[in-house]
Structure formats: C-alpha cells, structure tokens
Design a protein around this motif. Structure first.
Motif, short mmCIF file in Angstrom:
data_model
loop_
_atom_site.label_atom_id
_atom_site.label_comp_id
_atom_site.label_asym_id
_atom_site.label_seq_id
_atom_site.Cartn_x
_atom_site.Cartn_y
_atom_site.Cartn_z
N GLY A 34 -12.59 -44.88 -25.31
CA GLY A 34 -13.10 -44.41 -24.08
C GLY A 34 -12.60 -43.14 -23.43
O GLY A 34 -11.58 -42.78 -24.10
N PRO A 35 -12.97 -42.47 -22.48
CA PRO A 35 -12.35 -41.43 -21.82
C PRO A 35 -11.12 -41.63 -21.31
O PRO A 35 -11.02 -42.97 -20.95
N LYS A 36 -10.13 -40.65 -21.31
CA LYS A 36 -8.68 -41.03 -20.84
C LYS A 36 -8.74 -40.86 -19.58
O LYS A 36 -7.66 -41.20 -18.85
N ASN A 37 -9.69 -40.07 -18.81
CA ASN A 37 -9.57 -39.86 -17.25
C ASN A 37 -10.44 -41.25 -16.34
O ASN A 37 -10.76 -40.71 -15.39
N ARG A 38 -10.45 -42.36 -16.84
CA ARG A 38 -10.82 -43.44 -16.01
C ARG A 38 -9.78 -43.28 -14.97
O ARG A 38 -8.49 -43.22 -15.20
N PRO A 39 -10.32 -44.00 -13.59
CA PRO A 39 -9.22 -43.76 -12.53
C PRO A 39 -7.99 -45.07 -13.04
O PRO A 39 -8.21 -45.94 -13.69
N GLU A 40 -7.00 -44.56 -12.23
CA GLU A 40 -5.71 -45.28 -12.63
C GLU A 40 -5.94 -46.92 -12.34
O GLU A 40 -5.44 -47.70 -13.18
N SER A 41 -6.81 -46.93 -11.26
CA SER A 41 -6.93 -48.51 -10.81
C SER A 41 -7.72 -49.17 -11.94
O SER A 41 -7.89 -50.42 -11.70
#
Ligand SMILES: Nc1ncnc2c1ncn2[C@@H]1O[C@H](COP(=O)(O)O)[C@@H](O)[C@H]1O
Ligand SMILES: Nc1ncnc2c1ncn2[C@@H]1O[C@H](COP(=O)(O)O)[C@@H](O)[C@H]1O
Ligand SMILES: Nc1ncnc2c1ncn2[C@@H]1O[C@H](COP(=O)(O)O)[C@@H](O)[C@H]1O
Ligand code: NA
Ligand code: NA
Ligand code: NA
Lengths: 333, 93, 333, 93, 93, 333
Positions: A154-161
């Motif tokens: 998956g994309p690495k920019n999922r929100p931290e939470s």
C-alpha cells in the motif's frame, strides 16, 4: 458437469429455500427476516459447526499424519489464494480494493461448507470431522495476508493513526468475532468429546438435530441478501463479475490437484475443494471495514455474497463434485 | 446548549465514544441498527449480520466548548471512515 | 474443595462456553450477541425451567411432607438472607443500596440453578423436581423484604409520589416479568402433567431436548456480560467485592445446615445450597430500578453479575458439592 | 412548533407517556433499545435482558404551550429516575 | 444546512426513499422499529409482527433547495398514509 | 357446546400459555417478548406449517378427487365470506373499512389452525395433510375480493396515484410475505417429500419436534397482544364487537354444511370449519395497510386479534367440534 448431480443438488431443501429467498426479492415480495434474526442463525451455525467439528477431530484422532498434512495444506491454500487473487485484481483495482477482495477469496464461507456437507451426505459419501478444522484454520491466514498486502504494497502516506501495526493485524486475524466463535466452539467440542461424552449427547439435539432446519431458514435469508446485492454488482463492472465466477473455479482446480497429491478420499477432497472455492462474507469484511476503510465495501461484499456464494451453492457444488469424481481416484478400502 | 448528532458505522463506535469521554461530555445516547446511504456507501438491514454491520446514531447534548474540544478528532474519524456530524441548538426543558 | 469436582465442573460445556465469553471480552474480540437475543434465551429458559419443574412437582406428589417442609425452608431463607445481608451492608452503604443489594442475594439465579443441575446430572446424583418449586418461591419474598426495608428503614422524607404503597410492593414482588413467567410456566407444567401426559411428550423436544444447548449459548453471553461488569466493580470498592464472594459462601453454609436439619438427600441438599448462595440479576434489579431509583444500579447488578455469578458457576458449584458431601449423610434407601 | 427529545430508562416509559397524554400532545414517537451514559449511570446493550433494561428515546413535535403544561411533571420524573429532556425549534414541512 | 425528520409507517419506507433519491439527497439515515401515536393511529411494539408493522424514522441532512424539491411528494405520501415531517436548522461539525 | 370438549381444550398447554399472556396484561406484569421475537416465531411457524403441509399433500396424493373438491371449496369460501361480511358491515361502516374487515374474515389464521390441529390430535382424531393446502389457498382470494370491493364499490375520486391497478391487487394477494412463505414452504415440502425422503427426516427435528413448543411460546405472546387490543375494541363499538363473535360462528355453520356436502370425515371437516371461522392478522392487514390506507387499521386488527382470535382459541374450537360431531356423520371405514 454431471447433470444428475446438478439436479440432486438443486432439489435439496437448503438450495430450494435459497431460491425462494432470491425469488422473493425479484418479485418484490415484502417477506422480511428482520435483524438480528440472521445474526442469531449465523451465531448458532458457527457455534454448532465448531462444536460438531471438535467432536469430529477428537474422534478421528488429531495426531494422524493425514490430518496434519490436510490442515497444513488448507492453511497454505488460504495464504496462496489471496496472493494469486491480488495479482489478478491489481490489473484493475488499487491496492486497498485488491487486498480486501483477494482476502475474501482466500478465506471461506461456513454456510457453503455445510451446504456441501449436506450434499455429500445425500450422496452417501462420507467425510471426516477434521475437515471442519480445515474450515476453521483457513479464515485467519487469509485476513493476515490481506492486511500484510495493504501494509507492504500500500501507499506509504497513510495517516500515522492508520498505520497497520502487527498487533492490530494479528488481532483482526484471530479475534474477529466469527473466527473466534468457530475456533473456540471447536475446542470446546474437542474437550467435551474427550472428557465428557454424556455432555456431547446432551448437546446433540441442539447442535445436530435442529441444525439442518436452521440452515434452511438461514439460506432463505441468504437468498434474499444475495438477490439484493445484484444491483450494486452491476455497478461493480464486468471485470469483477467475471472474477467472482472464474476465481472460485480456478481455486477449485488448484484445490483438486492439491487434494489429489494428498491422496484425500472423495468426501474430504470435495470439502477441501469447496473450501478453496468459497469466499468469506463474515470475518474478512469485518476485518477490512475496520482496518482498511479505503477499500470499497460494496466491492468485496457484493461479489462474495451476490455472486460467488449463489454460484457455489447452486452450480459450484455439483461442478466441484464432478471435478473430484474425475480427478480423485476412488478409494478402495 | 447544543445537540450533536453523529451517524457512522457501528464499527467505529468505540473510537467515537472514547473521543467523547476524553472531551468530558456530560453524557451521550447511542442508537444502533440504523441504516442509510451516504455519499458512497449504502448500509442496509439485511447486511447487518455480515462483517459490515449497520450504523450507529449518537446524540450528545452538551456545551459548545466541549464540541470545540472534540471537533478535530471526530472529524478525523468520520473523514476516514465515513459518516456525518451535525450540530443544532437545544434548550433544556 | 475437592479438586476433581472442580475439574469436572470446569470441563462441562456450559462452563467452557462461559469462559470463552469472558475471554472474548478480555481479548477485545468483536464477538457480539445483539439484543434481544439474550432476552430470547432468558425467556426460553424461564419457560422451560418452569414447565419442567411443574412436571417434576406433579410427579413427586405435591402434598408430601418433605416437599412442604423444603419449600417452607426455601421461603424462609429468602426472607432471612436479605435481613442478614442488610445488616452487613449498612456498615458501608445507605438504606437504599443496602436493601437493593441484600434483596438480590436473598433471591436466586435460575441459570446458576440449571448449571448446578447439569453438574449434578454429570455426577449421576439424582434430585427431585420440586426443587424448581423452591427456585420459584424464593424470588418474591426477597423482593418483598427489600422493599419493606426501604419503606420502614428508609428516610421518611421520600417525595409523596414515591411512597412505597403495599400494593406496589406486592405488585413488584409477584408480577415482575421473570417471576411471573417462571411461576405460571410451572403451573402449566403441573396441570399438563396431571391432565394431559401426551402434551408433555409433545413439549419434550422444545423444553427438554434442546435445553442444554440453549443454556450453553446463553452462558456464552453471560460470560461476556460478566466480564464487561468488571470495570464498574473496581469502582464499587473492595468492601462490595468481598461481600460478593463471602456472602454466597456464608449463605451456602447456612443452607447446608438447614438442608441437614431437613434431612434432604444429597442432590436436593446441593440444589438448596445453590439457591441460597446464588443472587438475582433479573427479577430483583427490575423491581429495584422501578421502586427504589435511589439505589445505584451498578452496585447491585455488578456484584451479582460480575462476581457472584461467575464465582458460583466456576468455583461455587464444586465448593458447595464438597460442603454437602461433608455435612450431609449419604442417604441409604 | 417545537421538538421535544426525552431520553430515559424504558422502565419509566409508561409514566412519561401518561404525562404526554394528559397534556394532550398531538402525537409522539418512541424508539426503544437506546443505550448511553448520563451523569451517573451507564446503560449498555448487553444488560438489556437483565432487570435494568435499556433507554427509550421519545420525540414529540408540539406547540410551546403543551410543553409548558407538562414541564413540571416530566422534570419531576426525570430528576427522580434520571434522563434528559431538550427542546429545539422545528418547522412542519 | 437543514435537518429533515420524517416519521411514518415502515410500509411506506420504499416510497419515501424513492422520493429522496429522486431529489438527489446527499444521504439519509433510517431507524426502524419506532412506535408511537399520531392523530389517529397508535403503533405499538407488540403489533410489529402483524401485517401492520412499526414506524420508520428517517433523518436527512441537506440543503433547503433539496427539501423544496421533494416537499410536495413527501407531503402527498404522508397526508395519505399518515406520518409527520419537520425541518430544523443544523450546522455541519 | 360439549363441556368436556371445552375443558379438554382449555387444559392444553397452548391455550394455557395463551391465558397467562392475557393475565400478564390484565395484571400489568412487565413481562415482555420484545420485537422481533414474535416475528421469529411467526416466520418459523409459517415455514414449518408449509413444509409439513407439503409433505402431507404429497403423501395423501394430490390428484385425488376429494382433495381437489375440498381445496376448491376452501377457495370458494374465502371468496364468499368476504362478500357476505361486506354486506353486513356496510350497514355501519364505509366501503374501505367494510372491505378491509370483510377480507380479514375471509382469510385465515394459521395459529388458530395449528391450535385446532393439536386439539384434534389430543382427541385422537386424524386429519389429512392436504388441509394445510386449504389453509394456504384461502389467504389470497380473500385479499383479492377485499381489494376488488374497494376498487369497484369504493368512491371514484381516489387520487390517481392510489388507483388500485389489477397488477398491484394481484401483487398484494399473492406476494404478501406471509402468503409467500407459507406457499413456497409448502411447495418445498412437497418436492422434498417426493424426491428426497432422507432430507425430510433431517428437517424433522426442526419442523416437527420443536413445533409444539414454539407454538406455545408464540401463544403466550398472542395472549398479550390480544389483551392489549381490548381498549381499542371498546372504542370500536358494540356492532363490531358483536360482529367479531357472531361472524365466526356464522361462518362455521356455513362451513359445516359445506363440509357435510363434501362428505369430509370428522377431522378434515373440523379443520375446514376452523378455517372458515378464523380471521387473518398477518397477510390481510399488511395488504390493506399498503393499498387501502383509508381503512382504520385498529378496526380490522383489533377485532381479529383482540376478539375473534381469543374466541376461536378458547371457545370456538370446542364449539366447532360439537357442531361437527352433530352434523357430520361418523365415517365408517
Ligand atoms: N446527508 C445525510 N443525511 C443523513 N444521514 C446521512 C447523510 N449522509 C450520510 N448519512 C449517514 O451516514 C452513514 C455513513 O455515511 P458514509 O459517509 O457514506 O459512510 C450513512 O449510512 C447514513 O446513515
Ligand atoms: N448529555 C447527554 N446527551 C445525550 N444523552 C444523555 C445525556 N445525558 C444523559 N443522556 C441519556 O439519558 C440516559 C439516562 O441518564 P441518567 O441521567 O444518567 O440516568 C443516559 O443513559 C443517556 O442515554
Ligand atoms: N406530534 C408528533 N410528534 C412525534 N411523532 C409523531 C407526532 N405525530 C405523529 N407522530 C408519529 O408518526 C406516526 C404516524 O402518525 P399518524 O399520522 O397517526 O399515522 C405515529 O405513529 C408517530 O410515531
Ligand atoms: Na476460499
Ligand atoms: Na440466594
Ligand atoms: Na376465515
């Protein structure tokens, strides 16, 4: 496919009740089985399947070589199928949708399994109790693979939470309500059968005698649910529609080859194939809805419930039986 | 006083209730088994038994400050998982 | 306590299902038995217990001396225990809370009773049907005492509209839904057994055969409910936690002495003790919530459901059996 | 027109409905099986089968005068047994 | 934004939802199993299993224009079959 | 009426559970069977009645002359009774109310039917499975007549959108949820019995063994529902109250004459009479609420549920049996 098998399957009460559910929706009857009654049936079925399976495993002797091989193969299939599915689905869908749909097909449908069992019984073909163990073991790995695919592909920019931590992946895979109920009921069945045979007898009327009737009642509901998914299936597009039919067939072929190489006898091979071909609408959607909200739920639930499930119940079961009859040598005792 | 109406998937219920508790709401009411349609999802009663579940409708009567306190967190949950949140005026009887 | 009794109790399906309910909550599984399914199970169990009990009473002959003595002793215990409990609880709580909690311990838990019955059956020890009569007769007196305590020991400045009139005290004591269903089902069972044995047979599969399975299903739910009460128990403080464990043991000791003086045989004595030791979470809370809103419901419901119930199911039953084995001379026929 | 929202234990439902009827409300709607938390009590779904029951949510659309007529009685029930009551504006469609 | 509350017999639910869809509402929420009393009818829980069914409570958050679009059709359904519809103000969180 | 029949009827568990439901309401007990549990029972009963009936029809041989005659007579009665009822009701009510109430009495109550069946069984009198066919066939025609009466006798100024088109009349008559479930379950029972006897056996514990118990549970609920209708009955006025008692008796007399002319034997004649005398509270109200909202639902539902149903269950059944005993010659084989 053998036509007589098809007819024998279609004239079983389970499948007939499924049909009248479908027809009720098509004819716009106001028949309704309100919530939470379907939940009652599905909880009951999981509990009873597990309990019966636990007894079966205990009776067939768990440490048997054949048993361990079969269970390992089942786990392997539930790891492999999502990977294959993912590759195919990525042609058209993003990582989230691909992973969620693929995981559903790696996992299993308990109702498809018990319909297949009834079919076997009507053919007077025996099968072993430990196959329920295979059923129980194929849910978690598929969820695991699905979530790992999201995490790593998956994309690495999922929100931290929203980072998928390993702990929450494991939690969703093993503590999902329906996985949990099935597995723990299986353990209870096993322990009871081992230590307390008279209690098995006392459970019998509840877990065994009325089981088939409740299954029919639930299939009536499933017929309605499946038919109601059809409109959103059309929106999903022809790629997904094709996938929902061809993937189970493809999986059943792999399944039959594996079953052959394991020298499973007819009944067990058939159930193994059905497990490979069936797709989940309880455990996997619950896990995906929680942890991968980016995936469109209508994709993974409409294909499994609206197409794969009816296909398996009506056409798949006799088809897989024909496959097994062709590829699995008849066991001679 | 304000009235806050939150409607979202019951699978996020615990997360939302935690947010409410952290903001020290004086109380809340939950009604489950709601169905509906939003911008992208349809939630129907017949699917409630599956892994998708139904919606929950949460009502909170509280002061504006408390709403301000939890606005960001609620918005973040709802924007990620879907759902709606609306505020209206309410006077205690 | 006899360890083998403990093990035999713990490996019963009922107790195992209770455990998996508890564990589901501790592991934060999303397993859920949505309302009103638990209500369905509890209505069913009350109806079936009552009906079976009515048959049992008819069969054991109601006008027997021993029967009348036992039933009178049961009523007496359900009047006495709340008074004792009240005195102890007043050390820490106001009149309202003390009365509500005390009444709960004077009353009974039908599910504890049937779990105890299954345990007895697994020990091949017989018991008499009229013990269900004792079960039914112990609910109302405890409520009565609780409400009378509020009326006479409570503050005199309750608002006029909340005065506890005798009529509303009697109404809550005898017409409470679960009390009413249990007693009327018992009467129907009695009348049917007397006048219409073939109807008893027709009821059998519903009230007897599937009973044990439904009981297991319900105990799964009770496990979850009990585990969910634990956080509020911590808030309740250590006095109440101690009370929830020690009071049942104390009551069981009185119970065993009374049973001995009545010369009950092992099975009946054991059930009598279990009735004394168990506490109510259906009838008493319903009555208290209506008529004594000043009492904190979390006190009386969390102790009975979160602690006393699990204690009785898991440890209490083998403990009381050991007590009975020690104090009740083995009957020789 | 006003909208009155009442949320309280279902065990008081009959008392509240009687109050509404006595004040001649034009109608009312009841939604049961609500859960929630108030200043002191937590009402959860898993406890619904026990003697405590769940909450009821009652909605009344009516004129201000009717609300004035029943204010005292409703307040007295809610203050004794717990629950909340809020008024907001509402216009018929 | 507006909040529209519709309460009516669940037997008309499909007709009302079609009306909403035709007016392009952004979404809606349905809560079934509501009971109540209106000017002429009493709807009770114990009758839900009979052919009469219970009520449905539908909530729509939308712009005034959308409400204007569907007003006539909703009114016509409700005036014929019974039920109530009220509008109030609502602000997105 | 024969007093001993009355007593035998009243002491059946079904009727006793009905009574305790009634008494619970009169005594303001807080006993409650929350929605959707009554729906679960009623769906189950329809499914099981249909399935059992289908087996019965298959076993009694459908193409039998007597069977076809009886079924035709049943349909005829369900067309005739609403017309007679309509004429009587028009003395006091408008077309809408008259048609809705009349249709209810032309249709049937499945629970009355099964209570009558149990009564027959307790009298050791046999009956034929095809009578369930009569039950299933009497629902739709009555709805049809009711809606046609509205269409042709009703005011011509109904709003355009409310015109009763033939298609919607047929839809309501045949695709109504409870009609649909009963008829399709009957077909499934028939097909299963024909092609798959071992499946009939697997269904048996669900559809047959626990049936009587569920019936009792449901009658407890029906008792409460009936008692709660009484206040609105008073508002309905004495004409309607008289109608609710006299119309069933009147219909039973026609029924007994028809049964005699068809030479039905005692059991079938009795069931035929009960079908004529009973009134609908599932299918007809659903259809009327949808298509004839001008009719006051409290009129048609309160009379059938609050008066006719209890009357039939308690007094009607023994009364009709007496009628049958008097008018139907005892069959000699
Ligand atoms: N405009 C709206 N009015 C009322 N309810 C809404 C609206 N939009 C969404 N909802 C509710 O919120 C749920 C989740 O919406 P979604 O954002 O599509 O996930 C829906 O199933 C509806 O129950
Ligand atoms: N501030 C609030 N907002 C919404 N619901 C509330 C609020 N306070 C209490 N409630 C509801 O009223 C019920 C009874 O409250 P209590 O006063 O604690 O007995 C709670 O269980 C909630 O459902
Ligand atoms: N004034 C009102 N306030 C709240 N709900 C109402 C009101 N009037 C009617 N209702 C609801 O609308 C339903 C249908 O009303 P009716 O117009 O009598 O068919 C009732 O059963 C109530 O649930
Ligand atoms: Na699979
Ligand atoms: Na006790
Ligand atoms: Na009739």
């Amino acid at each position: 496919m053998d036509l007589s098998l098809l007819l024998q399957n279609i004239f079983a009460p389970t499948v007939l009740f499924f049909f009248i559910g479908v027809i009720a929706v098509f004819c716009k009857s106001d028949l309704e089985i309100p919530a939470p009654l379907p939940k009652l049936f599905s909880l009951y079925l999981l509990l009873a399947i597990g309990f019966k399976g636990g007894i079966g495993i205990q009776e067939s002797g768990i440490l048997n070589n054949q048993v361990l091989l079969t269970l390992s193969a089942a786990i392997l299939m539930s790891l492999l199928i999502p990977l294959l599915g993912f590759i195919i689905l990525r042609l058209k869908f993003n990582v989230f949708n691909s992973a969620a749909i693929a995981a559903s097909y790696g996992s299993i449908s308990a109702v498809t399994f018990i319909t297949a069992e009834s079919f076997l019984a009507s053919q007077n073909i025996g099968s072993d109790g430990f196959m329920v163990g295979a059923l129980a073991l194929m849910e978690s790995p598929a969820i695991l693979v699905g979530l790992l695919l999201v995490r790593f592909a998956g994309p690495k920019n999922r929100p931290e939470s929203r980072k998928l931590h390993l702990s929450s992946i494991l939690h969703e895979s093993f503590l999902n309500g329906s996985v949990y109920l099935l597995i723990t009921s299986l353990i209870i069945g096993f322990l009871t059968s081992l230590s307390n045979p008279s209690a098995v007898e006392k459970m019998y009327p509840f877990t065994h005698s009325i089981f088939y009737g409740v299954e029919c009642f639930f299939l009536l509901d499933m017929g309605m649910v499946a038919a109601q998914r059809l409109p959103s299936l059309k929106k999903a597009g022809s790629f997904l529609i094709g996938f929902a039919i061809l993937m189970p067939i493809f999986n059943s072929i792999i399944g039959v080859l594996v079953a052959r190489s394991l020298s499973l006898d007819t009944g067990n091979a058939f159930l193994f194939v059905v497990l490979c071909a069936s797709a989940s609408y309880l455990a996997v959607p619950a896990a995906m809805r929680m942890t991968v909200p980016e995936a469109r739920s209508s994709y993974y639930i409409s294909t499994t419930l609206g197409l794969t499930f009816p296909f398996n119940i009506v056409l798949g079961i006799p088809l897989y039986m024909s496959l097994v009859n062709k590829f699995i040598p008849i066991s001679t005792f | 006083m304000k009235r806050l109406d939150l409607i979202f998937s019951e699978r996020e219920l615990q997360a939302i209730l935690n947010t409410l508790e952290n903001a020290d709401v004086p109380g809340y009411t939950v009604m489950k088994h709601a169905t509906g349609r939003g911008p992208e999802r349809v939630v129907t009663e017949d699917m409630e038994f599956t892994g998708l579940g139904a919606n929950a409708h949460v009502i909170v009567f509280c002061e504006q400050e408390i709403i301000d306190k939890m606005r960001d967190e609620i918005r973040s949950v709802l924007s990620y998982y879907g759902g709606v949140a609306y505020i209206s005026e309410a006077t205690p009887l």
